[in-house]
Scaffold this motif. Sequence first.
Motif, mmCIF file in Angstrom:
data_model
loop_
_atom_site.group_PDB
_atom_site.id
_atom_site.type_symbol
_atom_site.label_atom_id
_atom_site.label_comp_id
_atom_site.label_asym_id
_atom_site.label_seq_id
_atom_site.Cartn_x
_atom_site.Cartn_y
_atom_site.Cartn_z
ATOM 1 N N ARG A 1 -49.857 0.170 17.341
ATOM 2 C CA ARG A 1 -50.228 -1.079 16.337
ATOM 3 C C ARG A 1 -50.784 -0.139 15.161
ATOM 4 N N PRO A 2 -50.162 -0.295 14.075
ATOM 5 C CA PRO A 2 -50.564 -0.057 12.966
ATOM 6 C C PRO A 2 -51.884 -0.477 12.342
ATOM 7 N N ILE A 3 -53.014 0.300 12.155
ATOM 8 C CA ILE A 3 -54.449 -0.043 11.775
ATOM 9 C C ILE A 3 -54.712 -0.017 10.185
ATOM 10 N N ASN A 4 -55.132 1.393 10.003
ATOM 11 C CA ASN A 4 -55.028 1.736 8.715
ATOM 12 C C ASN A 4 -54.619 3.130 8.462
ATOM 13 N N ASN A 5 -54.607 3.556 7.378
ATOM 14 C CA ASN A 5 -53.566 5.073 7.232
ATOM 15 C C ASN A 5 -54.518 5.966 7.862
ATOM 16 N N VAL A 6 -55.734 6.069 7.967
ATOM 17 C CA VAL A 6 -56.484 7.282 8.757
ATOM 18 C C VAL A 6 -56.310 7.248 10.210
ATOM 19 N N VAL A 7 -56.402 6.036 10.414
ATOM 20 C CA VAL A 7 -56.252 5.811 12.233
ATOM 21 C C VAL A 7 -54.849 6.104 12.552
ATOM 22 N N ASP A 8 -53.887 5.306 11.400
ATOM 23 C CA ASP A 8 -52.640 5.571 11.612
ATOM 24 C C ASP A 8 -52.438 7.106 12.112
ATOM 25 N N ILE A 9 -52.729 7.845 11.056
ATOM 26 C CA ILE A 9 -52.256 9.474 11.047
ATOM 27 C C ILE A 9 -52.945 9.955 12.466
ATOM 28 N N THR A 10 -54.078 9.573 12.878
ATOM 29 C CA THR A 10 -54.511 10.169 14.031
ATOM 30 C C THR A 10 -53.354 9.778 15.135
ATOM 31 N N ASN A 11 -53.053 8.650 15.201
ATOM 32 C CA ASN A 11 -52.417 8.331 16.243
ATOM 33 C C ASN A 11 -50.717 9.027 16.130
ATOM 34 N N TYR A 12 -50.445 9.065 14.957
ATOM 35 C CA TYR A 12 -49.164 9.500 14.737
ATOM 36 C C TYR A 12 -48.924 11.071 15.071
ATOM 37 N N VAL A 13 -50.021 11.586 14.856
ATOM 38 C CA VAL A 13 -50.147 13.154 15.140
ATOM 39 C C VAL A 13 -50.110 13.418 16.585
ATOM 40 N N MET A 14 -50.953 12.224 17.186
ATOM 41 C CA MET A 14 -51.067 12.470 18.805
ATOM 42 C C MET A 14 -49.782 11.992 19.397
ATOM 43 N N LEU A 15 -49.129 11.287 18.757
ATOM 44 C CA LEU A 15 -47.721 10.841 19.361
ATOM 45 C C LEU A 15 -46.529 11.976 19.071
ATOM 46 N N LEU A 16 -46.914 12.797 17.902
ATOM 47 C CA LEU A 16 -45.986 14.042 17.761
ATOM 48 C C LEU A 16 -46.118 15.086 18.589
ATOM 49 N N THR A 17 -47.585 15.569 18.788
ATOM 50 C CA THR A 17 -47.968 16.861 19.321
ATOM 51 C C THR A 17 -48.465 16.640 20.620
ATOM 52 N N ALA A 18 -48.855 15.286 21.234
ATOM 53 C CA ALA A 18 -49.522 15.124 22.350
ATOM 54 C C ALA A 18 -50.986 15.221 22.254
ATOM 55 N N GLN A 19 -51.242 15.983 21.161
ATOM 56 C CA GLN A 19 -53.044 16.211 21.023
ATOM 57 C C GLN A 19 -53.690 15.076 20.263
#
Lengths: 352, 819
Positions: B248-266
């Motif tokens: 679920r998109p939340i705000n840009n900062v939280v979305d970035i953390t989720n996006y990077v996790m989904l990309l790198t697994a970290q």
Amino acid sequence: MLERIEEIRAEANAAIGAAASSAELEELRVRYLGRKAELTGVLRGIADLAPEERGKVGGAANKARKELEALLEASAERLDASELDARLVADRVDVSLPGAPPRAVGHTHLIARTTRQIEDIMVGLGYSVAEGPEIEHDYYNFTALNHPPGHPARMLQDTFYVRSHPEVLLRTHTSPMQIRAMETQPPPIFIVIPGKVYRRDSDATHSPMFHQMEGLAIAEGLTLADLQGTLLAMVRGIFGGEREVRLRPHFFPFTEPSVEVDVSCFQCEGTGTLADGERCNLCKGQGWIEILGAGMVDPNVLGFVADSGYDPERVQGFAFGLGIERVAMLRHGVPDLRRFFDNDVRMLEQFS
Amino acid sequence: MKVPYSWLREYCDPGVAPEELAERLVMTGTEVERVTIAGPPSAESFVVGKVLSAEQHPDADRLRVCAVDVGDGERTIVCGAPNVAAGQTVAVALPGARMPGGEKLRKAMLRGVASEGMILAADELEVGDDHDGILVLDEGLSAGAPLSEVLPLAEPVLEIEVTPNRVDCFGVHGVAREVHAISAAPLAADPWAQDAAAEGQGEVSDYASVTVEVPDLCPRFTARVFTEVEIGPSPIWLRARLAAAGQRPINNVVDITNYVMLLTAQPLHAFDLDKVPGGALTVRVAAEGEKMTTLDDVERTLDAETVLVCDGNGPSGIAGIMGGQVSEVSAETTRVLLEVANWNGTNILRTSRQLGLRSEASSRFEKQLHPVLCWRAQAIASRLMLEICGAKLVPGTIDVVGEIPEPRRIRLRAARVKGLLGMTVAQADQVSYLERLGFGVEVDGEDLEVEVPPDRHYDVTREVDLIEEVARVHGIDEHLPTTLPAVARTVGGGLTREQRLCRRAEDGLRDLGFDQAVGWSFTDPGEPGRLRIPDDDPRADPVLMSNPLSEDQSAMRTMVLGSLLDIASRNVARGVDRLALFEAGSVYLRGAPPADGPLAGAFRGKISAPATEPLRFAALALGPLAARSWRGDAEAVDFFALKGDLEALARQLGAEFAFAPAAEPFLHPGRAAAVSVGGEAAGWIGELHPLVCRAWDLDAAVAFEVDAAPLLAAASAGEETYEDVTTFPAAYQDLAVVLPTEVAATTVREAILAGGGELLRSADVFDLFEGAQLGEGRKSLALSLEFRAPDRTLTDAEVTGLRDAIKATLEKIGGTLRE
């Protein structure tokens, strides 16, 4: 006198021949051969005859008597047979009534039957059958099967634990017996292990208790190709000689490489489509049905039984595990795993 | 793991349809559960529109009538969103468009005004759950442009079930590498290759500090600081991607953390730096019983193995599992501390289970990530923070790190590859498979020296793991030969004698008319009570489970009888009026099993089993054993009917049971017997106590339960030796003996057998008579006797002598022969 004998004989002969019942025949026997009969009298009076007549009359009378006796006997047999026929014809039942019920016929449970079938196939391939404890130590169920404490692979199987004994559990698979068997017998070893297993899960495709059949083969030089051949032989034994198997790489902690094994669908012959053009409901149009997990026994597992002669550099082999209920459901169209444990006799009696 | 196809293709485009890729992934070890479509099923009739005017609807307060340029002309669209305004660039669905879920959009009359399309909100395109207002697009887009040029519509999503060993595939990039390996399609440059420019004020140490008290549990903790952060919604492409990936998109900062996790697994975690007193974070374990409230608004009680990330006010997050509320990023945040840490997987798994709390982060950490991944995630996230949030990166990175594991080097022997798989894989193929998977490879003769990349550090640790990688990329289904092990044929398997006898017993009971049941091993702890078993009886002390599914299934059965009663009761409730059931199954008793015996097993292992699990043969019958008939109904089964079956079972196995009167709390006291075989106690048989029947809603039932072990030990089936019964004829005699009623038939038979000695081969009761002429308290038993000698024809005198001897032994038990 001789004429008289001949007259009696002829008269009796005719009467006996004409007799229509056993009773009439008995009457004739009394009349012609009984104590008061004329012929009997003749025979009794022979001593009173002149010596030169005795021989002739005696001979004729005896001959007549024997003839009549024989005739009576033959007639009696004839009449008995026809009277019996008449009696039997009169003694008629309604053959359309149901037969007397025997003791009910018993039935083997589908799980037991399927288990035996697979055991027999594997026995034919040179395997023995081993059974083991269902309440098991964590060590055998997990640790020695390369699921170290704290390993996420333990999460794959939700486990029942025994109260006040955190290291004791209900086995989640039949695999603990791999270790017990190898601890007991040095290689080569070829065994199958049927039995109950337990997982903390309950719905139409999961039962907290179900049955597995484990296979374990360890010797020098066994290969993944040998596993494929063994599984093909087993699957054909279960599902028919036309079946094929397909090995898909997968992950299990106690095998490496690990595979999931599909069997070509026996309802649509692996085409995914039924004769009427509909999508096959059994394989969901895939042509393949997932049937079991398998793989080459992980060297770490052999490391746990190295003392018993299982040097991973010298021997290797494969293991597999399949769900008995799954096989039975596929083979016999049982829709819900839990039906096996309802033991509804209306279901039990469907499987002879 | 949901992998949007367009995202995957950004790193590796296999050039095939997603379904075809899914098939190939499945056959190489990546389980694709399904391919779904995110957003509308087709991009057709979705366009960019320009709102030319937005007027109040004449008859509806909440509706606006908009004129919208959709490229090929102007359309009237009625819109209910409060934020619609002239000049906006918007997403428009024209009539004919298929909405997510498949519904076709049509022209509609809305309160008297014809609407020729729909201006879309985020949730209507499934690019977020925002329905408060329409989606406002970038102004630079031209009216009439296909919307699919702006954001992915009809996005195929691969739903992958990642096996626990492949933590790398919990990131889109890891999946892309896998696709590269199996398809040989090119892999884009690593997305972390380029870091962000650090143009913020000062040094990171001016803003924040990190203390790690438990380096074993926190091998690495990195932190960066961003200033001038503008919190807001993420750009549409990012929201669309997250939504398609199930986040679920939340705000840009939280979305970035989720996006990077989904990309790198970290996983990453963002703090509002201004809510962290002094910018100081401490990693420590909780005090036993310490409490904190997690982001999901639940207060949790922690134990001394739980790792916390704390600030000066106390815990701010449970390490690797879930953050807390105190320092959450909010609309007011301007300075962000970005944590990218590495945790001990075993500890995370433990805590997650302990708390019953799993998160996207914990499900990755628990599988053990490599510390190197922290820097990758920092680099990608930093670039996005600058790009999306307009933030400035403060120079420097806090990096509290212990020893980073050296890359693993493993030798891969060609002979082992062939030896384990039973197929040859050319060396050049092995090299390219491994290199595509990210391994470093050096050729050394026939063998390879392989270096494991950090993504696979904890997964690929041995030669056999490399063999698996080679085999699966090579294609097991395509290339593996099908052979049978020759050695199995020389081993010679088969069933043991005990296994064959067990089958025979099962078949015997079946042939006697019993249906086989398979009962639950579980029961409820109240069952022994319903069976009237006293508390001090071991059968009232079952093995109990600590985490049963329900109380009804919390104890292991100590008797099969309870299972059979449950099954009988359910069948009777369905209207069955006659029933014959048997089960060959185990019961579970406390204490280790006996060291030997026929069922101790051929493979016992080194550590004795924790409990004893004797196999039992048990049966229960009720009602007549034959169906109703026009010839008259059979009598209901009673003690002797079932006893006959039990005796027949023993004879099937070449054994003989002995019966003695015995009391069991669940049996009719006058119609119950203890059963033994070969001098060993084996079990019981009897009519069930009426109170037990009542507890299971049955009128009456008869049952037996015997241990398999002594029966099999006594069995002679299969081991018989020939006996000559043809050369010398037997002599047969009947005898009748009058005795006091209480003398058991067994006693009489034993006395007769003792008197007759070896030459008396059998003595079977065939009649029982009680009547006035015998006198009160007396009965007459008639038995048929068979005398035979193996080496001669017995004379009358001999038989008479034996009969006299029998007469004498009978007299000792109060019996007299009726001559």
